[in-house]
Design a protein around this motif. Structure first.
Motif, short mmCIF file in Angstrom:
data_model
loop_
_atom_site.label_atom_id
_atom_site.label_comp_id
_atom_site.label_asym_id
_atom_site.label_seq_id
_atom_site.Cartn_x
_atom_site.Cartn_y
_atom_site.Cartn_z
N PRO A 146 0.83 -1.22 0.00
CA PRO A 146 0.00 0.00 0.00
C PRO A 146 0.86 1.26 0.00
CG PRO A 146 0.08 -0.96 2.20
CD PRO A 146 0.74 -1.94 1.28
N ASN A 147 0.43 2.26 -0.75
CA ASN A 147 1.16 3.54 -0.74
C ASN A 147 0.37 4.65 -0.06
OD1 ASN A 147 -0.73 3.74 -2.80
ND2 ASN A 147 0.79 3.88 -4.45
N VAL A 148 -0.81 4.32 0.49
CA VAL A 148 -1.57 5.26 1.32
C VAL A 148 -2.13 4.50 2.52
CG1 VAL A 148 -3.69 6.64 1.49
CG2 VAL A 148 -2.22 6.89 -0.50
N LEU A 149 -1.94 5.06 3.71
CA LEU A 149 -2.61 4.56 4.91
C LEU A 149 -3.83 5.44 5.16
CD1 LEU A 149 0.36 3.94 7.40
CD2 LEU A 149 -0.61 2.37 5.71
N LEU B 148 1.52 5.84 16.96
CA LEU B 148 1.15 6.22 15.58
C LEU B 148 2.36 6.73 14.82
CD1 LEU B 148 -2.30 7.98 16.12
CD2 LEU B 148 -1.87 5.71 15.19
N LYS B 149 3.23 7.43 15.50
CA LYS B 149 4.43 7.94 14.85
C LYS B 149 5.25 6.80 14.26
CE LYS B 149 8.29 11.13 15.58
NZ LYS B 149 8.98 12.01 16.57
N GLU B 150 5.35 5.71 15.02
CA GLU B 150 6.09 4.54 14.52
C GLU B 150 5.35 3.88 13.37
OE1 GLU B 150 9.17 3.26 15.27
OE2 GLU B 150 9.33 5.23 16.25
N LYS B 151 4.02 3.77 13.50
CA LYS B 151 3.22 3.12 12.46
C LYS B 151 3.24 3.92 11.17
CE LYS B 151 0.08 0.28 10.79
NZ LYS B 151 0.36 -1.15 10.50
N PHE B 152 3.21 5.25 11.28
CA PHE B 152 3.11 6.12 10.11
C PHE B 152 4.46 6.45 9.49
CE2 PHE B 152 -1.01 8.28 11.87
CZ PHE B 152 -1.70 7.10 11.67
N LYS B 153 5.54 6.14 10.16
CA LYS B 153 6.87 6.59 9.75
C LYS B 153 7.16 6.28 8.28
CE LYS B 153 11.67 6.47 11.35
NZ LYS B 153 12.60 5.86 12.36
N GLY B 154 7.43 7.34 7.53
CA GLY B 154 7.79 7.19 6.12
C GLY B 154 6.62 6.84 5.21
N ARG B 155 5.39 6.88 5.72
CA ARG B 155 4.23 6.50 4.93
C ARG B 155 3.35 7.73 4.66
NH1 ARG B 155 3.35 1.08 6.15
NH2 ARG B 155 2.10 0.99 4.24
N ARG B 156 2.59 7.67 3.58
CA ARG B 156 1.60 8.71 3.30
C ARG B 156 0.32 8.36 4.04
NH1 ARG B 156 -0.53 11.00 -2.61
NH2 ARG B 156 -1.66 12.79 -1.74
N CYS C 29 -9.17 14.81 14.40
CA CYS C 29 -8.03 13.91 14.60
C CYS C 29 -6.84 14.39 13.77
CB CYS C 29 -8.40 12.49 14.21
SG CYS C 29 -9.70 11.75 15.19
N SER C 30 -7.11 14.80 12.54
CA SER C 30 -6.03 15.32 11.69
C SER C 30 -5.34 16.48 12.38
CB SER C 30 -6.59 15.81 10.34
OG SER C 30 -7.31 14.81 9.68
N ALA C 31 -6.13 17.40 12.92
CA ALA C 31 -5.58 18.58 13.57
C ALA C 31 -4.75 18.20 14.79
CB ALA C 31 -6.71 19.53 13.97
N HIS C 32 -5.29 17.31 15.62
CA HIS C 32 -4.57 16.92 16.84
C HIS C 32 -3.24 16.24 16.49
CE1 HIS C 32 -3.80 15.61 20.90
NE2 HIS C 32 -3.72 14.36 20.49
N MET D 112 0.58 17.49 17.33
CA MET D 112 1.49 16.64 18.10
C MET D 112 2.72 16.23 17.28
SD MET D 112 0.23 16.40 21.14
CE MET D 112 -0.40 18.08 20.98
N GLY D 113 2.86 16.78 16.08
CA GLY D 113 4.07 16.56 15.30
C GLY D 113 4.02 15.45 14.28
N LEU D 114 2.86 14.82 14.06
CA LEU D 114 2.76 13.77 13.06
C LEU D 114 2.49 14.36 11.68
CD1 LEU D 114 2.48 12.11 15.68
CD2 LEU D 114 0.80 10.68 14.50
N GLN D 115 3.06 13.74 10.68
CA GLN D 115 2.85 14.19 9.30
C GLN D 115 1.69 13.41 8.71
OE1 GLN D 115 6.59 13.84 7.20
NE2 GLN D 115 7.43 15.66 8.16
#
Length: 333
Positions: A128-131, A187-195, A203-206, A210-213
């Motif tokens: 997958p290229n999008v989460l 989540l930072k670990e799960k999302f790392k390097g992913r779109r 949730c997007s705003a929070h 909190m520094g997540l991309q």
């Protein structure tokens, strides 16, 4: 110097605060809450804050009110248990279905506010290229919206994995300091390097704060839509999403789609749900919902674009018709 010391007690925050608007009590205002912190006294007002943070947008002194409340509040067993349950949407689904025969006031309030729940959607393509991150409440209450978002993203040529879980906004707002940090770290670990495309705009705003991309669904949509939708809506601006400008993106999408928008009075006025607030302070919550519903009705449009699930539930609770951007796009994808 504490966060409260920036407040000059000017009162600009008062009319922006939904709990002050419905109670007309200084205790239930941002200024009153800050005064209690300065004086070092306990105040019921700390707990009646809806954590919409509209006061931050109104404050000329830049008081970080949301952070102040986060640091001031203490964990409470019932809220902690509810938040723990929402971290696991599949378990929450099973328990809510099993509780249908129970008759406690809390269960009845949940049932009235969330009349139906669905099993969260599991989906994963190879490489997958999008989460796609629905958020806990969206996964439970708006499975069709998740399906529509998935359909739309796939129609643009992406391979998708759905990640069900919780961003920790409720934990953060209710004083669960350690757990809110842990969830963001996970989540930072799960999302790392992913779109990552987030479907619930608060949730997007929070997560962003909190520094997540992460990319809000409205931002993804803006890059992939064109005109041709014949529809009229009014727009509700979810509170945290509004703070970081995501509601402007939503309007850009509407313009690009050719959808007519009839603006209501104060689009960012709190919906009344306040995350789990509707469970713990139902009287104030219901009064805020009434005011929000009146603002919508005065627009003359019953179809309300809402990109956050708690807001959509509150609007539906008052007889209005909420629709998510993903529903508009996914139906025609």
């Amino acid at each position: 110097m504490g966060l409260e010391d920036s407040c000059v007690h000017c009162g600009f925050c008062l009319e922006s605060c939904p709990t002050y608007v419905v109670t007309r009590s200084e205790i239930h205002s941002p200024r009153g809450r800050i005064a209690s912190v300065k004086l070092g006294i306990s105040s019921v007002g700390i707990e009646t804050c809806m954590f919409c943070r509209r006061c931050e947008a109104a404050c000329p002194s830049g008081v970080e009110y949301g952070r102040l409340i986060h640091l001031r509040r203490e964990e409470q067993p019932l809220r902690k248990a509810m938040n723990l349950l929402m971290e696991r949407p599949k378990l929450a689904y099973r328990l809510l279905k099993a509780s249908s025969g129970l008759n406690s006031s809390l269960i009845k309030r949940i049932r009235d506010f969330i009349p139906s729940v669905d099993s969260p959607l599991d989906y994963r393509e190879d490489n997958p290229n999008v989460l796609l991150f629905p958020g806990c409440l969206m996964a439970l209450s708006f499975r069709k919206t998740v399906e529509n978002a998935l359909r739309f993203i796939k129609s643009k040529g992406y391979k998708v994995e759905i990640v069900n879980g919780c961003c920790g906004l409720s934990h953060y707002s209710e004083g669960e300091k350690k757990r809110s940090e842990e969830l963001i770290g996970n989540l930072k670990e799960k999302f790392k390097g992913r779109r990552v495309v987030s479907l619930s705009s608060n949730c997007s705003a929070h997560m962003r704060e909190m520094g997540l991309q992460v990319e809000d669904f409205s931002e993804f949509a803006l890059a992939h839509v064109n005109g041709g939708v014949n529809m009229t809506v009014t727009i509700h601006d979810p509170c945290h999403a509004n703070l970081i400008g995501l509601t402007k993106v939503t309007r850009d999408v509407m313009r690009k789609l050719g959808i007519k928008v009839v603006e209501m009075d104060e689009p960012s006025f709190e919906c009344g749900a306040g995350g789990g607030y509707f469970l713990y302070h139902p009287e104030i919550s219901d009064e805020v919902m009434k005011i929000k519903a009146e603002k919508v009705k005065k627009s003359g449009v019953n179809l309300v674009l809402s990109t956050n699930p708690a807001c959509s539930l509150a609007l539906a609770f008052k007889g209005l018709k909420p629709v998510h951007l993903a529903d508009i796009l996914g139906e025609s994808a």
